[in-house]
Design an enzyme around this catalytic site. Structure first.
Site, PDB file in Angstrom:
ATOM      1  N   LYS A 115      -2.649   5.937  -4.246  1.00 55.20           N
ATOM      2  CA  LYS A 115      -3.717   6.887  -3.918  1.00 55.20           C
ATOM      3  C   LYS A 115      -3.492   8.232  -4.604  1.00 55.20           C
ATOM      4  O   LYS A 115      -2.355   8.676  -4.769  1.00 55.20           O
ATOM      5  CB  LYS A 115      -3.789   7.094  -2.395  1.00 55.20           C
ATOM      6  CG  LYS A 115      -3.828   5.807  -1.597  1.00 55.20           C
ATOM      7  CD  LYS A 115      -3.873   6.072  -0.105  1.00 55.20           C
ATOM      8  CE  LYS A 115      -3.576   4.821   0.679  1.00 55.20           C
ATOM      9  NZ  LYS A 115      -2.135   4.500   0.713  1.00 55.20           N
ATOM     10  N   HIS A 145      -7.373   9.762  -1.790  1.00 53.46           N
ATOM     11  CA  HIS A 145      -6.709   9.719  -0.486  1.00 53.46           C
ATOM     12  C   HIS A 145      -7.523  10.406   0.619  1.00 53.46           C
ATOM     13  O   HIS A 145      -7.617   9.895   1.732  1.00 53.46           O
ATOM     14  CB  HIS A 145      -5.329  10.372  -0.606  1.00 53.46           C
ATOM     15  CG  HIS A 145      -4.329   9.871   0.381  1.00 53.46           C
ATOM     16  ND1 HIS A 145      -2.975   9.806   0.108  1.00 53.46           N
ATOM     17  CD2 HIS A 145      -4.472   9.416   1.644  1.00 53.46           C
ATOM     18  CE1 HIS A 145      -2.338   9.327   1.169  1.00 53.46           C
ATOM     19  NE2 HIS A 145      -3.218   9.094   2.114  1.00 53.46           N
ATOM     20  N   ASP A 185       0.850  -1.189   0.000  1.00 54.36           N
ATOM     21  CA  ASP A 185       0.000   0.000   0.000  1.00 54.36           C
ATOM     22  C   ASP A 185       0.885   1.238   0.000  1.00 54.36           C
ATOM     23  O   ASP A 185       1.601   1.509   0.962  1.00 54.36           O
ATOM     24  CB  ASP A 185      -0.901  -0.003   1.241  1.00 54.36           C
ATOM     25  CG  ASP A 185      -1.827   1.201   1.276  1.00 54.36           C
ATOM     26  OD1 ASP A 185      -2.931   1.110   0.740  1.00 54.36           O
ATOM     27  OD2 ASP A 185      -1.426   2.242   1.852  1.00 54.36           O
ATOM     28  N   TYR A 221       3.297   9.758  -0.464  1.00 58.49           N
ATOM     29  CA  TYR A 221       4.415   9.169   0.278  1.00 58.49           C
ATOM     30  C   TYR A 221       5.749   9.382  -0.453  1.00 58.49           C
ATOM     31  O   TYR A 221       6.808   9.112   0.122  1.00 58.49           O
ATOM     32  CB  TYR A 221       4.215   7.665   0.482  1.00 58.49           C
ATOM     33  CG  TYR A 221       2.925   7.262   1.159  1.00 58.49           C
ATOM     34  CD1 TYR A 221       2.110   8.196   1.807  1.00 58.49           C
ATOM     35  CD2 TYR A 221       2.519   5.930   1.152  1.00 58.49           C
ATOM     36  CE1 TYR A 221       0.927   7.808   2.409  1.00 58.49           C
ATOM     37  CE2 TYR A 221       1.342   5.530   1.755  1.00 58.49           C
ATOM     38  CZ  TYR A 221       0.537   6.473   2.384  1.00 58.49           C
ATOM     39  OH  TYR A 221      -0.634   6.065   2.969  1.00 58.49           O
TER      40      TYR A 221
END
Length: 277
Positions: free
Chosen positions: A79, A112, A49, A54
């Protein structure tokens, strides 16, 4: 039996299957992601994930190659970030993520956050529906959506998300939202499943861990699994990476599950989706 073969699969509303236990890469530095994710894949994880926010999608893609795995062997979630809301932006965003991951499709693409102040998550959701139809993602879902956000996208598009990934741990059990998910056949995914470690010293959890001969972290992951949640604990420590997937040789009793359920305080540790924009 290998760890990966022990992980159960959950069937989503669109007929696709998702491994119930995965590896989360939130807060893993981009320069470390390929190495750490490779080690997780070698330990048996087959579900990763990640997210644009990120900044480590590229490392995830590199890890699949480094672990000598085929694309179809690994379930990939990424996301769409808040800055990419809107129909055209959302369609561009997934293609950018695919380039970063070096894959032709992802298995699951999520919005997200709803970012309600922007009020364009419905348009964004319409783009995801088309992206799924185009084959760029097998399944589509959302993250951090509240009941009102879910009901609105379903009412305006006729398409319910396959999953909603939400903050969920023993101190914030989200019972009402999980009930809403069940009503719409939406699978619940748990982020921050161990409350960033805050629940691991809880006396009730420590007592259960001693009784079953497991660590507190393993007990909490097992609690999630028995509730039907898809869960992806994050760690950069090899022993913890291996420990977190070693949760299929014991079962919590109804009383033990109830004791953990009773710890719910309604306490978030992350942002409130109604105000986070």
């Amino acid at each position: 039996m290998t760890p990966s073969s022990q992980v159960p699969a959950v069937t989503l509303r669109d007929g696709e299957q998702i491994p119930q236990l995965g590896f989360g890469v939130f807060q893993i530095p981009p320069e470390d992601t390929a190495d750490i994710t490779t080690r997780a894949l070698l330990a048996g994880y087959r579900h990763v994930d990640t997210a644009k926010a990120y900044n480590n999608e590229a490392g995830v893609g590199q890890a699949i190659h480094a672990a000598n795995l085929q694309r179809e062997d690994v379930y990939i979630t990424t996301k769409l970030w808040n800055s990419d809301h809107g129909y055209d932006s959302a369609k561009r965003a997934l293609r950018t993520s695919l380039d970063q991951l070096e894959v032709e499709h992802v298995d699951l693409y999520l919005i997200h956050w709803p970012t309600p102040a922007k009020d364009n998550y419905v348009e964004t959701w319409k783009a995801l529906i088309e992206l799924q139809q185009e084959g760029l993602t097998r399944s589509i879902g959302v993250s951090n959506f509240q009941q009102a956000h879910l009901e609105r996208i379903i009412a305006e598009t006729g398409v319910a998300p396959a999953v909603n990934q939400i903050e969920l741990h023993p101190y914030f059990a989200q019972t009402g939202l999980r009930r809403e998910h069940a009503d719409h056949n939406i699978v619940t995914e748990a982020w921050s499943p161990l409350a960033q470690g805050a629940v691991l010293d809880d006396p009730a959890i420590v007592e259960i861990a001693q009784a079953v001969g497991k660590t507190p972290g393993q007990v909490v992951i097992r609690w999630h699994l028995q509730h039907g949640n898809v869960v992806f604990p994050k760690s950069v420590t090899q022993s913890r990476i291996e420990e977190n997937i070693d949760v299929f040789d014991f079962t919590l009793t109804d009383d033990q599950m109830a004791a953990i359920d009773a710890l719910d305080r309604g306490e978030r540790i992350g942002p409130d989706p109604d105000t986070f924009n």
